[in-house]
Design a protein around this motif. Sequence first.
Motif, mmCIF file in Angstrom:
data_model
loop_
_atom_site.group_PDB
_atom_site.id
_atom_site.type_symbol
_atom_site.label_atom_id
_atom_site.label_comp_id
_atom_site.label_asym_id
_atom_site.label_seq_id
_atom_site.Cartn_x
_atom_site.Cartn_y
_atom_site.Cartn_z
ATOM 1 N N ASN A 85 0.683 -1.284 0.018
ATOM 2 C CA ASN A 85 -0.064 0.115 0.116
ATOM 3 C C ASN A 85 0.917 1.071 -0.114
ATOM 4 O O ASN A 85 0.525 2.299 -0.660
ATOM 5 C CB ASN A 85 -0.723 -0.084 1.268
ATOM 6 N N HIS A 86 1.844 1.258 0.585
ATOM 7 C CA HIS A 86 2.834 2.398 0.693
ATOM 8 C C HIS A 86 3.624 2.562 -0.817
ATOM 9 O O HIS A 86 3.589 3.833 -0.945
ATOM 10 C CB HIS A 86 3.797 2.120 1.788
ATOM 11 N N CYS A 87 3.714 1.471 -1.183
ATOM 12 C CA CYS A 87 4.144 1.495 -2.779
ATOM 13 C C CYS A 87 3.043 2.424 -3.588
ATOM 14 O O CYS A 87 3.459 3.099 -4.638
ATOM 15 C CB CYS A 87 4.585 0.268 -3.444
ATOM 16 N N TYR A 88 1.737 2.008 -3.263
ATOM 17 C CA TYR A 88 0.572 2.483 -4.373
ATOM 18 C C TYR A 88 0.733 4.081 -3.837
ATOM 19 O O TYR A 88 0.287 4.977 -4.747
ATOM 20 C CB TYR A 88 -0.677 2.071 -3.626
ATOM 21 N N SER A 89 0.947 4.331 -2.443
ATOM 22 C CA SER A 89 0.989 5.739 -2.180
ATOM 23 C C SER A 89 2.063 6.642 -2.708
ATOM 24 O O SER A 89 1.877 7.867 -3.256
ATOM 25 C CB SER A 89 0.961 5.956 -0.485
ATOM 26 N N SER A 116 3.247 5.854 -5.449
ATOM 27 C CA SER A 116 3.125 6.180 -6.846
ATOM 28 C C SER A 116 2.015 7.052 -7.081
ATOM 29 O O SER A 116 2.211 8.012 -7.957
ATOM 30 C CB SER A 116 2.329 4.515 -7.132
#
Lengths: 260, 260
Positions: free
Chosen positions: B175-179, B181
């Motif tokens: 989810n932090h990677c999504y964030s 991004s």
Amino acid sequence: MKIVMIGAGNLATNLGKALLDSGNDILQVYSRTLRSASALAGLLGGSPVTDFGSISNDADVYIVSVRDNVIADIVPKLCRGREEKVFLHTAGSVPMSLFEGMALHFGVLYPMQTFSKSKLLNFNEIPCFVEGNDDFAFETVNSLAGSISSKVYLLNSEARKHLHLAAVFACNFVNHCYSISSDILAKHDIPFDVMLPLIDETARKVHVMSPKEAQTGPAIRYDQNVIRMQSDMLRNNPLIKQIYEYMSVSIHHTYKSEGE
Amino acid sequence: MKIVMIGAGNLATNLGKALLDSGNDILQVYSRTLRSASALAGLLGGSPVTDFGSISNDADVYIVSVRDNVIADIVPKLCRGREEKVFLHTAGSVPMSLFEGMALHFGVLYPMQTFSKSKLLNFNEIPCFVEGNDDFAFETVNSLAGSISSKVYLLNSEARKHLHLAAVFACNFVNHCYSISSDILAKHDIPFDVMLPLIDETARKVHVMSPKEAQTGPAIRYDQNVIRMQSDMLRNNPLIKQIYEYMSVSIHHTYKSEGE
């Protein structure tokens, strides 16, 4: 349209199949190895080619889908003698200007998706980002992209570079997190399948709230005991331990100013 | 069963609702603040409580769902005077032995999922990992978990610790990677929605192949030009740049021995 595909990898395979299925004619598939060229040519109904001298002059469009670090070598050989054709590449981080001086009409068709040869995807929902250097190139790439996807966007090379970086985080690094997770489970004889409901919900959540609103876990709660213990559990794998620590610090930094 | 919920956060909210819906009776909800206690008690039909002196002795089971760093403070106060009841906590990384010496019957019910108060989930597909210190505690937690989920697994505290670490990578870091991004896209006025088909496919892929087989992107292709350029694009954000570089190196290390 009549198309020659340059490259026979994951993206070329999925894109070529979508172009074929939407009524285009794939004349040839070029790859360095006959094996790869034949495999994809077989799927797409064209001829396999392994040298640039044998590439047909009869196509309308030449689509280059090769690794970013060999694309610059290939383009001059490909364009020579057929400068009036339309040349496209499919790379997120390579500017359209790569073709400048080599061809008259050129552009980019970047389908933003993670492709594997073994899993052919329905292109209709895949966002395709296009640009062209002139009206003719733009009309060609826009029409090709429109034939395979309902989500076609005009985007210039500079913005596409940032889009690609965002995709690396949202896909490539996400998948690597799955991979690290899977390694941890395997070491303790827990099947990776138990993780799938969590993986699915994590992806589903960002359809209905922002990633920042969706964040959970020890780092956002700043559960220092857990963070210290988990970091210590990774002591035998310094690289993964570093990833754990930087991720945790980054999550904490992102939210601490917003309260909790 | 008659249940008292200790905690009113994301997990307590989702778990409490699932327990209520499967026919259990939620007598009380404890939280430090009346506002949180009342919000969840309202949803679950019990009374809100904000001091340990007011906690009922009539429940069969007391479920502790609070931050990992306050759980150790709460347990002694909670157990005192009702040692013969069943006490459960819901934390991935806290051993069951936390209750030792405080109560006679205790265990763990760890639902492995990412919970938000604003998105109530169907528990049926959520893997629940349970253990109990004796037959009575185990039967109680096993039956409670079985009433809300079809995926109940017996797992000891040591293995659960590793499972939780694996979940931090597969969910919280994802989810932090999504964030990250989403932040990159926002800076260039690209809506995060364009990323959803890629996010969905990345999650779907690991249902049909292993994360290692699913990996794509510049790092696995070892496209050094792209890696260098993307890393440089993050130069104004040293923490994210470090994450980018460690992730890329880790992906490259994972696959270089296997060819590619």
